[in-house]
Every structure is written in structure tokens, then in C-alpha cells.
Design a protein around this motif. Sequence first.
Motif, PDB file in Angstrom:
ATOM      1  N   GLY A 202      -6.870  -0.275   0.636  1.00  0.00           N
ATOM      2  CA  GLY A 202      -7.011  -1.121  -0.542  1.00  0.00           C
ATOM      3  C   GLY A 202      -6.753  -0.397  -1.849  1.00  0.00           C
ATOM      4  O   GLY A 202      -6.640   0.824  -1.914  1.00  0.00           O
ATOM      5  N   HIS A 319      -9.561  -9.861   3.243  1.00  0.00           N
ATOM      6  CA  HIS A 319     -10.401  -8.918   2.491  1.00  0.00           C
ATOM      7  C   HIS A 319      -9.947  -8.857   1.032  1.00  0.00           C
ATOM      8  O   HIS A 319      -9.904  -7.799   0.412  1.00  0.00           O
ATOM      9  CB  HIS A 319     -10.384  -7.512   3.113  1.00  0.00           C
ATOM     10  N   LYS A 320      -9.595 -10.041   0.513  1.00  0.00           N
ATOM     11  CA  LYS A 320      -9.162 -10.129  -0.879  1.00  0.00           C
ATOM     12  C   LYS A 320      -9.800 -11.355  -1.538  1.00  0.00           C
ATOM     13  O   LYS A 320     -10.064 -12.351  -0.870  1.00  0.00           O
ATOM     14  CB  LYS A 320      -7.644 -10.251  -0.975  1.00  0.00           C
ATOM     15  N   ASP A 330      -8.831  -6.403  -3.763  1.00  0.00           N
ATOM     16  CA  ASP A 330      -9.393  -5.965  -2.478  1.00  0.00           C
ATOM     17  C   ASP A 330     -10.915  -5.901  -2.535  1.00  0.00           C
ATOM     18  O   ASP A 330     -11.490  -5.466  -3.542  1.00  0.00           O
ATOM     19  CB  ASP A 330      -8.859  -4.570  -2.122  1.00  0.00           C
ATOM     20  N   ASP A 332     -14.462  -4.935   0.140  1.00  0.00           N
ATOM     21  CA  ASP A 332     -14.927  -4.317   1.377  1.00  0.00           C
ATOM     22  C   ASP A 332     -16.392  -4.696   1.553  1.00  0.00           C
ATOM     23  O   ASP A 332     -17.278  -4.063   0.971  1.00  0.00           O
ATOM     24  CB  ASP A 332     -14.764  -2.790   1.277  1.00  0.00           C
TER      25      ASP A 332
END
Length: 686
Positions: A202, A319-320, A330, A332
Motif C-alpha cells: 500500500g 482494502h481501499k 489504502d 489495513d
Amino acid sequence: MTAGSDLIAKIARRQDLAEYQKKHWTGTFAEYLDFVARDPKVTRNAYQRVYDMILSFGTDEIVIHKEKYVRYKFFDDPIDDGHDAIFGLEKPLMNLVNVLKSAALGYGTERRVLLLHGPVGSSKSTIARLLKKGMEYYSQTDEGALYTFDWREEGPDGETHWIPCPMHEEPLRLVPLEHRAALLGELNEGRSPDDFQVRIVGDLDPYCRQMFKERLASYSGDWTRVLDDIRVRRVILSEQDRIGIGTFQPKDEKNQDATELTGDINYRKIAEYGSDSDPRAFNFDGEFNIANRGIIEFIEVLKLDVAFLYDLLGASQEHKIKPKKFAQTDIDEVIVGHTNEPEYRKLQSNEFMEALRDRTVKIDVPYVTKLSDEVKIYEKDYNSRRVTGKRIAPHTLEVAAMWAVLTRLEEPKNAGLTLMQKLKLYNGKTLPGFTEDNIKELKEEAEREGMHGISPRYVQDKISNALVAHADERSVNPFMVLNELETGLRHHSLINNEEVRKHYKHLLAVVKEEYEDVVKNEVQRAIAADEEALTRLCGNYIDNVKAYTQREKVKNKYTGQPEEPDERLMRSIEEKIDIPESRKDDFRREIMNYIGALSLDGKSFDYKTNERLQKALELKLFQDQKDTIKLTSLVSSVVDKDTQEKIDIVKGRLIRDYGYDEDSASDVLNYVASIFARGDVKRGGG
């Protein structure tokens, strides 16, 4: 020194300033690379961190009905002294941890929403709360340490200010794409494929990306000089401080805005920076933003407006997230949602929600179906620390839990098995003709078991009502709670089916009958708890059985003459545990074989090691003694001295052996006495 100053001084001596400094460490990027080289796990992603956090508390292997389960001690809530401990959900919790393990290994489930699904009050919220609490705690340990960075800014007064990265990014994201492979090659050199590998996944969030680009331009593209403008620091995850832990709850559609998830424009700063698309004029403080590096909980996730669900799809799969006016960013983080049965059925029937269904991993969280586990739920809330100045009589929580579990069980297909017997089998009791394999089959044929029935929350409310309604009495007994449970059924908001209401009411009658049997048994055992008399009776029985099985005679202790074995005595004992005439020879041989086997091992026989024989002897002795104690006289107002002394002995045994106090022992003796007065006692004691 004043009392207040003295108190402050005492607290000051208890402080651990070195620990505080360790948790608030700051240093250079180079020092951080030293940390990474020594312990690559400081760079773990959110799923890896959650999984390792759970394992860090240890595991046990347990066997339930011939099946092995891993029990994760984390779910006992050791962090908070068991406040949020979860009981009896070993299988669902194992399923959850397996999904987290798969995600930590990058097998695909890291691109899914973890959907905890079950009836109201089945611990879904508690599981999510535990995970968040666990992550907060773990980030404070050496093993769970993680780091982020700040940007150096010169103020108008020439002083240095440090501006934190708004999304608590991993410092390695500062490494430009073209240099990452070389850096990772150095950091992972010498590590085997089985070792943890450092990865950089990312890009920086829009704010940090802007800061990075500005500095890179001012230093003519020298990336290493950009690092002089950042400091790395340790970060502690905290829901209260909105760092790494987020919670999102649906509200009224008119009052809800997607910016609550992805941040919003800071209109006051537009004048300063000249554009609403400048990241410095944007607040990256939506729940997705602040939960970066940790975990986000979606309460009642399926009640979200469709606009929010689109954000959720991108966040899970890619994951965005997409903040207003900025490119995709991005993230996490572990995404955990929970929902109940009606909402999930809507999801299944809604073809527009197919994309969401495809991106969720459903983990069923049913109600507890094992009695002892349900009792633990109530003991946690109504133990001596929580209920001050009032005792809860023995079996009170047990009968409430028994009723709750019965409402969740499905009627067995085996016509010879009652619902109460099924409950006992699930709770580890043995019944003639039922093996562990049979119990496993019972569970398999009832797939929906635990996904319906009464919530522990309802039972807890009614126990609380009983404590308040009987505030003038020193103890609360089972009947007080059962009456509250029954009264509440008339107005229970989640029961809209009259048949279900009737069924639950019938189960209350079943529980009352079971309670009656339990207390009769306890009083009978307390009356018959004369060790010497039981030992004498057992010796007499064994002598007769031995003579009978070996076709010998018994020597009369008084006359010294040999006599035939006392068939009447033997049958009077055997009938107490329903040994029919046709099975008496088998039972007697079984007893003698048992004694013989003990003898071969050099052990002597004790009736207490044979549960069935002990019960038979106690019931026989009770039958012989109950008339001399005149238990039925308890219901009259006049009790003679001799009877009172014997009753006091029985009461003392109830207090010593069964957890009663003076008041509840008197109550239960009066209750059982009233049963005897009605003549309502089964042959053999029930």
C-alpha cells in the motif's frame, strides 16, 4: 505532610516511568529499521496482529462428545478479570480464529467482512468488544508493539512542531516504490521461506503523500533527506483516543452521512490552503481512517444504508476507501460486523445485496446449549461480589439457566427421549442406552439448535426483578425467579407466536418438576447421610450378595446360626434404583465382579466409588429413617425436642454439603416436608 500529599506520594512511588517512556518511544527512521531487522513482526498487518494477539494468551485442547476443540484462553477475558468472558461457544470461536488465521496467512479471507450472525444476546457484541479490548492491550506489550510517524513543521515563531500522520501509517510506507524491493531484500536476507517476511503493502494516505511530495521537491528528489523531517514513534491503539479502533453504528437515514466513515472537508482550512481538494484542508477522521492498523466494528451491519455498504465492499475486497475529493486510499484493518437472524434473512432474499453476500464470511454465534455453561453466564453477574446483602438460594440460577437452555433445544426425533433428558446428555450426564456417538448424532440432526429460544439477557433481567421485588427477604429462591420468568412471557416483545409462548410456559412446569426432584433428592441424602449407618447397611448387603452369588449361607450376627441370604433386604435396596426382578442376578454378579477387580488391584471396596449402589443405599436408609425423623411434622407449628434435634442435624448437612444457609435450608426442608405431607413422593425418591 497532609493526608492528600501523603496519598499522592504513595501513588508516585507506584509509577513505572521507564515503562511509560518505552510505550512513548520516539526515534529516527534508521532506528526503526534496526527494530525491524531485529524483530520483523513489528511490521505485521492488522489480521496477523489480531491472530497473534489471541494466541498470545495461550490455548487448551478439550474434547466434547469425542470431538477435539481448541479453547482459546483469550475469550475468558483475562485482561478484565473475566468481565466479558464467553462460555460454551468453543466451536464458533474456533471457527472465528480459523478465519483470522487464514486471513493472517493471506489465503483470501483477509478480503472479507467477518460477519458474526446469531440471535439477540448470543455474545456477538461481546466477541467484537473483546477483540477491540485485546488489540488495545496487545499494542501496549513488547510483543505487540507497532509504530507510526510524525512530520516536522516549522511554525511562524520558528519553533518545531510535529504533525502526526492522520491514519497512523506503517513507517515503511515512506519508502518509495522503486526502492522497496532493494530494502526488502536486505531486511529479509537470510530468512527462510517459513520465517516471517517483511512486506510493504500500500501507499501513504493523501495527507502524508502531499507532505512527502513537497519535501521531496524541496530536497531535489533526495528521499533520504525527507527522512530527516519525520520522527518514528510507538503508537498505542485506543478506542477512546480513536487510534486504530473504530466503531460504527447505524442511525436514522436522514442524520447519517458517508463522511462518518471516510472523513470530511475542513471548511475553516480551505481559506488557508486555497482548495477543498488540498489534503491539509480535509479531516481524515472517519471510522475507516482512524481504525487503520487495527480493527473496526460495524454494529448491526445489515441495517446500513446502501451508500455505506458500497464503502464497505471496497474496504473489504480492495482494502481501499474513497474519501471525498481524493483518490482511493489504502487501509489495513480487520472489519467485523454483527447481525441478527431477521436482518440476515433479508440479505439472503435481496438480489441487490449479492455483492455483499459474496464478500462476507458468516460465523454463526448461537446461544449456549450446555446447562453448566449457561449457569456460568449468570454466576458471573450474580456472584457474591455483585449481589451484596442478599443470598441467592442454591439452584436458583441453575433452574433459570435450565429453562433458558430448554427453550433453545429442538425436540429429539427419538420418541423415547425427553427434552429434559436431552439437556442432561448435552451437560455430560450419562443415560442408559446413550453413548457419545448418540449425542453427536442428536447434535447433527438439530442444525438450528441454539439459533432460537430465550436470550440470557431476558433471564438476567428477570433475576434482577426478583432481587428487587423481594428486597425485604434475605434470599431469593428458584420459585421467585421462575414466577418472574413466567410473568414476563406475557409481555415479551420478541415472542409474537402464541404457540411458542405456550411451549415456553410448559417448559417452566418441566423445570419446576425437575427442581422438585433435585431438592427431594438432596433432603433425602441429607437425612441418610449417616456414614456409619450406610457402611453397616452396605456391609450387610454385600455379605448377602456374596452368599447369594456363591450359593452359600449367611451367618446371623446375633444367633450365630447360618441362614439363607436375606432376599427381602437385597430387593428393598435394588428396587430403589429400578433393578427389576429379572435383572437382579446380573446386578449382583456385576457388584461382586467390581469388588473382585478392586481386590486384584490391591484396593478395598467403598460404596462411594459405585454411584448407583451409593444412591440405592441412601434411598433405602432414607426410607427406613424418614418416619423416625417425622419430616412431615415440619409443616405443623409444634415440633417436639427430639424431632427438632434430628431436623437440625439434617439442616446442618444441607448447609455443609449443599451450599444452603440457615434460611434457605429451613425453606427447602419446609418445601420438601409439604410434598411428603401431600404424599406426593415417588417410590424410590425420584
